[in-house]
Design a protein around this motif. Structure first.
Motif, mmCIF file in Angstrom:
data_model
loop_
_atom_site.group_PDB
_atom_site.id
_atom_site.type_symbol
_atom_site.label_atom_id
_atom_site.label_comp_id
_atom_site.label_asym_id
_atom_site.label_seq_id
_atom_site.Cartn_x
_atom_site.Cartn_y
_atom_site.Cartn_z
ATOM 1 N N ASP A 96 0.722 -1.250 0.047
ATOM 2 C CA ASP A 96 -0.109 0.041 -0.041
ATOM 3 C C ASP A 96 0.950 1.299 -0.081
ATOM 4 O O ASP A 96 0.479 2.248 -0.562
ATOM 5 C CB ASP A 96 -1.029 -0.015 1.174
ATOM 6 C CG ASP A 96 -1.700 1.068 1.221
ATOM 7 O OD1 ASP A 96 -2.798 1.058 0.312
ATOM 8 O OD2 ASP A 96 -1.678 2.125 2.026
ATOM 9 N N LYS A 97 1.883 1.389 0.881
ATOM 10 C CA LYS A 97 2.867 2.402 0.993
ATOM 11 C C LYS A 97 3.509 2.536 -0.443
ATOM 12 O O LYS A 97 3.366 3.703 -1.041
ATOM 13 C CB LYS A 97 3.969 2.110 1.870
ATOM 14 C CG LYS A 97 3.674 2.421 3.385
ATOM 15 C CD LYS A 97 3.886 4.108 3.450
ATOM 16 C CE LYS A 97 3.391 4.501 5.200
ATOM 17 N NZ LYS A 97 2.075 4.231 4.941
ATOM 18 N N GLN A 101 -0.960 3.890 -2.376
ATOM 19 C CA GLN A 101 -0.936 5.144 -1.925
ATOM 20 C C GLN A 101 -1.085 6.416 -2.978
ATOM 21 O O GLN A 101 -1.928 7.153 -2.649
ATOM 22 C CB GLN A 101 -0.099 5.283 -0.851
ATOM 23 C CG GLN A 101 -0.216 6.376 0.411
ATOM 24 C CD GLN A 101 0.708 6.479 1.233
ATOM 25 O OE1 GLN A 101 2.065 6.550 1.019
ATOM 26 N NE2 GLN A 101 0.500 6.597 2.663
ATOM 27 N N ARG A 104 -4.460 6.906 -4.390
ATOM 28 C CA ARG A 104 -5.369 7.409 -3.768
ATOM 29 C C ARG A 104 -5.362 8.920 -3.680
ATOM 30 O O ARG A 104 -6.373 9.637 -3.610
ATOM 31 C CB ARG A 104 -5.432 6.753 -2.128
ATOM 32 C CG ARG A 104 -6.160 5.517 -1.948
ATOM 33 C CD ARG A 104 -6.513 5.199 -0.477
ATOM 34 N NE ARG A 104 -5.243 5.415 0.311
ATOM 35 C CZ ARG A 104 -4.413 4.458 0.546
ATOM 36 N NH1 ARG A 104 -4.606 3.402 -0.237
ATOM 37 N NH2 ARG A 104 -3.392 4.428 1.263
ATOM 38 N N LYS A 105 -4.060 9.582 -3.548
ATOM 39 C CA LYS A 105 -3.635 10.712 -3.426
ATOM 40 C C LYS A 105 -4.225 11.340 -4.753
ATOM 41 O O LYS A 105 -4.761 12.320 -4.415
ATOM 42 C CB LYS A 105 -2.402 10.915 -3.006
ATOM 43 C CG LYS A 105 -2.132 12.149 -2.190
ATOM 44 C CD LYS A 105 -0.591 12.225 -1.647
ATOM 45 C CE LYS A 105 0.276 12.242 -2.865
ATOM 46 N NZ LYS A 105 1.879 11.876 -2.600
ATOM 47 N N ASP A 211 -9.267 9.309 10.768
ATOM 48 C CA ASP A 211 -8.012 9.200 9.899
ATOM 49 C C ASP A 211 -8.228 8.216 8.707
ATOM 50 O O ASP A 211 -7.981 7.170 8.743
ATOM 51 C CB ASP A 211 -6.737 8.988 10.919
ATOM 52 C CG ASP A 211 -5.616 8.889 10.257
ATOM 53 O OD1 ASP A 211 -5.444 9.244 9.007
ATOM 54 O OD2 ASP A 211 -4.651 8.478 10.873
ATOM 55 N N PRO A 212 -8.062 8.570 7.750
ATOM 56 C CA PRO A 212 -8.140 7.657 6.313
ATOM 57 C C PRO A 212 -7.051 6.640 6.311
ATOM 58 O O PRO A 212 -7.231 5.570 6.071
ATOM 59 C CB PRO A 212 -8.411 8.586 5.201
ATOM 60 C CG PRO A 212 -7.854 9.967 5.542
ATOM 61 C CD PRO A 212 -7.959 10.226 7.079
ATOM 62 N N ASP A 213 -5.825 7.212 6.716
ATOM 63 C CA ASP A 213 -4.565 6.414 6.427
ATOM 64 C C ASP A 213 -4.754 5.411 7.527
ATOM 65 O O ASP A 213 -4.399 4.054 7.108
ATOM 66 C CB ASP A 213 -3.177 7.180 6.697
ATOM 67 C CG ASP A 213 -3.080 8.163 5.872
ATOM 68 O OD1 ASP A 213 -3.658 8.010 4.638
ATOM 69 O OD2 ASP A 213 -2.582 9.333 6.391
ATOM 70 N N ARG A 214 -5.257 5.423 8.682
ATOM 71 C CA ARG A 214 -5.285 4.446 9.697
ATOM 72 C C ARG A 214 -6.413 3.230 9.081
ATOM 73 O O ARG A 214 -6.266 2.035 9.333
ATOM 74 C CB ARG A 214 -5.815 5.107 10.938
ATOM 75 C CG ARG A 214 -5.377 4.225 12.089
ATOM 76 C CD ARG A 214 -6.226 5.070 13.326
ATOM 77 N NE ARG A 214 -7.117 3.975 14.187
ATOM 78 C CZ ARG A 214 -6.551 3.257 15.184
ATOM 79 N NH1 ARG A 214 -5.169 3.310 15.292
ATOM 80 N NH2 ARG A 214 -7.324 2.652 15.536
ATOM 81 N N VAL A 216 -7.446 2.636 6.235
ATOM 82 C CA VAL A 216 -6.745 1.990 5.266
ATOM 83 C C VAL A 216 -5.788 1.048 5.585
ATOM 84 O O VAL A 216 -5.590 -0.295 5.185
ATOM 85 C CB VAL A 216 -6.051 2.703 4.180
ATOM 86 C CG1 VAL A 216 -5.271 2.019 3.167
ATOM 87 C CG2 VAL A 216 -7.331 3.581 3.378
ATOM 88 N N ALA A 217 -4.750 1.476 6.465
ATOM 89 C CA ALA A 217 -3.827 0.379 7.158
ATOM 90 C C ALA A 217 -4.818 -0.619 7.597
ATOM 91 O O ALA A 217 -4.352 -1.992 7.439
ATOM 92 C CB ALA A 217 -2.881 1.025 8.060
#
Lengths: 335, 444, 234
Positions: A96-97, A101, A104-105, A211-214, A216-217
């Motif tokens: 994902d990283k 990612q 998504r951005k 928090d979207p990153d959280r 998704v993770a």
């Protein structure tokens, strides 16, 4: 007419295998549906993720076996499973990283995300092959049967044998536990609820400070775990072969869509709809027919479809659902 | 100053394509010089076929943004055409079972049409029951007619035939038929899956591909299944090696040029195929470019770039998508038929989705989505890399493994090198998508 | 200085500006209403206050603190609450879960706030185990307002809260909004139903083409013959 024996035959050849297979499909479809509802694309790499996770589990299982560690009557692979989950989930987070990612951005279209997942699929495919090769591998150890044919005959005196393999019981029990844990997580915990909120209404979730990153993770971690568990259970029940796992993509997608993509309950129901149709339509019903209708010996096997066409069953059901109810049996999302 | 720079970039844009094709040609020549001309021409021919597949996929993905995850199915279906059209008929097979099979399919068609008709005319609970009943009865009647017919056909000379055989027509005829077969299947899938959300088409095509290959593997009466069909006739004007070698004129000419006649014959055959493929590609490219520049092509791109506004302007998006999907699949099917003619045999087990579906997508994206010349370059280049990555993988891995002490692990590393190409392809696809999404030869 | 001051806001989504030196001020516990013809930039002005739009010029301060550079999420933490016009609930989550998600950024116990919301909107208490997507339009708007109240905002912004609801439900919603304002929360609201909205407004802003056209108390605007003729249909 021999109703009892017919019932035993159906249980033995249809109900038990289809239940186990359905549980495996359901776990796979849950992974696909989670990614779909949070990241909003169909993940073509999911089959190969399952293969990768299972490959890791097999390697660790071999390691344990070499060290003389076993799990008593249960397969050693179950001991290795947590480690496989950790490694696979870590790989998911890394992927994902490095890969997803960015898309998504830039808010890439879903179909571009699907294409990206094809790239990931190639990589996962290669990793699995590097790791464990392309051959068929049996890695189930421990007790083979919960009920074997001889015991069954002695117990009941029926002519028709019934076997219940331990891997089938393990599959169903594990699947129930996993599904229970997942639903508890999604329904009761703050993080789980925030995932549902994000899936329901991304903008409002952001507005509420989720928090979207959280989200998704956590989604990738769960997906990695589900894929590893589904793959390991399938491999224990049948056998492991990287290409078979790629092919599982079709019934898994079919399960998710039939149930209503994005809907976890639907994914589970879809898994069983697909598995029972597949097993039921490709089973040779001759034995059952002979038990039910005495003095009649059918010419053929009374098999509706050759087992080679089992994927046609998933496909046909998929098509029927797409024609008549594109949102699936349980209302799914159309993004 | 700024105008001259613009002129420069324009010239760079014009030179870009010839430059890349020159590079590609150099790679092929290099292969010919370092390895053998046979292998170089082999890569080139297969690369050209891949380029045709890429042209078809490019119509779908590049022109219209449709994700076809089942190119393999259309390749395989196209490949069925040479078997059914250009193979000689199996003696007595048609009489024994062909009629039965035709009747069986007629029954199936009638049942499906009847079911559709009932679905449209009836209402409520009766509708579901009637449709199910018609389909179930239809299925059993179908099997009742179909099974004995198949058994009869498969009983005929099973070691060499056991199938219907073909019509014995010229091979060139089978190529457009291959395109038609693929187009028919694409129409069915597209009719159902287009107009729904975009990745449903991907999943539906993934399914149809698996099923087509399953049919080819299992229906012996059709194409001998996994027993393979060998000796599929070559298209006019490609000669056979053995004929050339037996021809004194050819042998003396080769000797005059200082070429070994056996090698000369294989090269001649490959060159003849090459010529034929180049002609087909030329025609396809001309049509594709015409279509791309026509109002129809402009509309396609308008729909791809903004589906909502195109729909708002009264364009029937789903219908346009169906058109392009069928057309693209026809081109893929054509390539499939040509490939079987090149190989001279039908081996259903050789159809692998990674090679025939996903690799073709890589070709299109690397070449440049929406660009026809890009697809051709992508087809040639990616096929070259795919073949060479298979060759280089073990060498690179041996180098990497050299510091590793001998033993099982080192052996495992070297053994797994064959899978290197997957990694390379995935890497290339991801890198191009991320850093150069318009590809090597961007659409103008 | 007013509690909320958004001064000389100029900006838009692309190249062309939608807002031209637009100013909005709200005092503590006051209801301010933005009205104006279609395309006047009412919603845009509200979004600019909430930070969903990049301003070329102008400043936004809340309680004297400059928040011009903050993201919407950070503005929520500073005490702003925002209720979008559409898609303002989590449809497959229960009413209670919707409120809980509203309180997501809070680490303290939010049960008291939830009880306050239930007191304000009693119907939500009855339906708290029901999915928000299954509620009627008016009830859904109550969930949306309740969700925004869960952060205990000092300023509540509502984008056309009565769009698509019946007149009776509209009146009820306005009553609730007055109740909210009485607890000391400032309200900034965009409304299509200009006449009814101005009746409850302490302050009204009439925007035309992104500019302040008239600014006065709600009553004064309703009484102004020019405003009545041009914007309230006589």
């Amino acid at each position: 007419m021999d109703f009892l024996n017919a019932l035993v035959a159906i249980t033995n050849y249809v109900i038990i295998p289809a239940t186990a297979y359905g549980a495996q499909l359901a776990l796979g479809a849950l992974g696909v549906t989670l990614i779909y509802s949070i990241l909003r694309f169909s993940n073509f790499a999911h089959g190969d993720t399952m293969a990768f996770g299972t490959g890791v589990v097999i390697l660790i299982t071999w390691g344990f076996q070499a060290m003389g560690i076993s799990f008593g009557p249960l397969p050693t692979a179950l001991l290795a499973l947590p480690f496989g989950i950790i490694i696979t989930s870590a790989l998911m987070l890394g992927t994902d990283k490095v890969v997803y990612q960015y898309y998504r951005k830039v808010k890439a279209a879903p179909v571009v995300m699907v294409m990206v997942s094809v790239g990931v699929m190639f990589i996962m495919n290669a990793l699995t092959r590097f790791l464990i090769g392309v051959d068929q591998i049996n890695f189930a150890d421990g007790a083979r049967f919960v009920i074997n044919a001889r015991e069954w005959r002695e117990m009941t005196g029926l002519a028709e044998p019934l076997t219940l393999r331990s891997t089938q019981v393990i599959t169903v029990v594990t699947a129930i536990l996993v599904v229970w844990a997942l639903f508890w997580f999604l329904g009761k915990t703050r993080t789980g609820k925030s995932m549902r909120a994000f899936s329901d209404n991304e903008d409002l979730a952001l507005l509420s400070g989720i928090d979207p990153d959280r989200v998704v993770a956590v989604t990738w971690i769960i997906t990695g775990a589900l894929a590893t568990i589904a793959g390991t259970l399938y491999g224990l029940d049948k056998s492991f072969k990287a290409f078979t796992y790629f092919q599982l993509l079709l019934p898994i997608f079919a399960s998710a869509i039939v149930g209503g993509i994005g809907n976890p309950v639907g994914a589970i129901a879809g898994g069983f709809v697909i598995s029972f149709s597949e097993v039921g339509l490709t089973y040779a019903w001759k034995k059952v027919v002979t038990y039910l209708i005495p003095n009649w010996e059918p010419d053929g096997l009374v098999q509706l479809l050759s087992t080679d066409y089992k994927y046609a069953v998933s496909f046909t059901i998929l098509i029927l659902v797409l024609i008549f109810k594109p949102t699936g049996l349980f209302k799914g999302k159309i993004v | 100053m700024s105008t001259s720079r613009q002129a420069e970039t324009a010239a760079g844009g014009r030179l870009r394509a010839p430059l890349f094709f020159a590079l590609m040609a150099a790679l092929i020549v290099l292969e010919g010089l370092t390895s053998s001309w046979n292998s170089a021409l082999g890569i080139l021919n297969m690369g050209l076929l891949s380029a045709i597949m890429a042209l078809g996929v490019n119509m779908q993905w590049g022109y219209a943004g449709l994700f076809n995850a089942g190119a393999m199915g259309f390749v395989a279906l196209g490949g069925l055409a040479p078997v059914l059209i250009s193979m000689p008929p199996t003696q007595g097979a048609f009489k024994a079972g062909g009629v039965g099979i035709l009747i069986a399919f007629a029954v199936a068609t009638i049942a499906v049409i009847g079911a559709v008709w009932l679905y449209r005319t009836l209402k409520g609970r009766a509708r579901g029951l009637a449709v199910a009943l018609v389909l179930i009865i239809g299925f059993f009647v179908f099997r009742w007619v179909f099974d004995p017919a198949v058994a009869a056909i498969e009983a005929i000379n099973p070691s060499a035939a056991g199938n219907l055989g073909g019509l014995g027509l010229p091979t060139l005829v089978s190529w457009p038929v291959g395109a038609l077969l693929a187009a028919g299947a694409a129409w069915l899938v597209g009719k159902i899956a287009l107009g729904l959300r975009s990745d449903y088409l991907a999943i539906a095509t993934l399914g149809i591909a698996e099923i087509v290959v399953a049919v080819l593997k299992n229906e012996q009466w059709l194409d001998r299944g996994v027993l393979n069909v060998n000796g599929i006739p070559r298209p006019w004007p490609v000669p056979y090696e053995i004929t050339l070698q037996n021809s004194p004129a050819f042998v003396s000419k080769m000797q005059a040029w200082g070429i070994d006649p056996t090698q000369g014959s294989t090269l001649t055959v490959k060159l003849a195929f090459l010529l034929l493929f180049v002609v087909v590609i030329g025609v396809l490219l001309w049509f594709s470019e015409m279509a791309r520049r026509s109002p129809w092509g402009r509309m396609m791109r308008a729909i791809r770039d903004n589906e909502v506004s195109a729909a708002a302007m009264g364009k029937n998006v789903t219908r346009r998508h169906l058109q392009i999907f069928v057309l693209g699949s026809a081109v893929i099917g054509l390539a499939g038929a040509m490939m079987i003619s090149l190989d001279g045999q039908m081996t259903p087990s050789s159809y692998n989705p990674l090679r025939y579906t996903f690799l073709v997508l890589v070709m299109v994206i690397v070449g440049g989505s929406g660009s026809n010349w890009g697809s051709i370059l992508g087809g040639l280049l990616i096929w070259y890399v795919w073949v060479k990555a298979g060759d280089w993988g073990p060498n690179i891995m041996a180098l990497l493994a050299s510091p590793v002490p001998d033993g099982a692990f080192k052996q495992h590393m070297i053994d797994s090198a064959a899978h290197m190409r997957m990694l390379v392809m995935g890497g290339i696809l991801l890198i191009v998508l991320r850093f150069s999404p318009r590809g090597l030869l961007p659409e103008k | 200085m007013s509690y909320l001051e958004a001064r000389d806001m100029t900006g838009g989504y692309g190249k062309a500006d939608i807002l031209h030196s637009c100013t909005l001020c709200v005092e503590k516990g006051e209801i301010a209403v933005i009205v104006g013809p279609n395309g006047a930039g009412k919603s845009t002005a509200m979004k600019a206050v909430f930070g969903m739009l990049n301003l070329r010029e102008g400043r936004v301060t809340l309680d004297g603190v400059d928040i011009t550079g903050l993201s919407p999420q950070d503005r929520v933490k500073k005490g702003m609450g925002f209720v979008p016009q559409v898609n303002n609930v989590f449809p497959t989550m229960t009413v209670e879960e919707n409120l809980e998600m509203g309180a997501f950024i809070r680490d303290d116990n939010f049960k008291v706030t939830m009880e306050q919301v239930f007191t304000l909107f009693p119907i939500l208490k009855d339906k708290r185990r029901q999915n928000a997507g299954e509620l009627s339009g008016g009830q859904r708007q109550q969930v949306a307002v309740g969700r925004a109240l869960m952060t205990q905002p000092k300023l509540l912004m509502l984008d056309e809260p009565t769009a698509g609801v019946s007149p009776i439900v509209m009146d009820e919603l306005f009553d609730r909004i007055i109740e909210v304002a009485r607890t000391g929360i400032s309200i900034l609201m965009v409304e299509q139903n200009a006449r009814q909205a101005l009746e409850i407004a302490d302050k009204g802003y009439v925007l035309v083409q992104g500019e302040n056209k008239y600014t006065d108390t709600g009553k004064a605007l309703l009484a102004d013959p020019e405003v009545r003729r041009t914007f309230l249909g006589g």
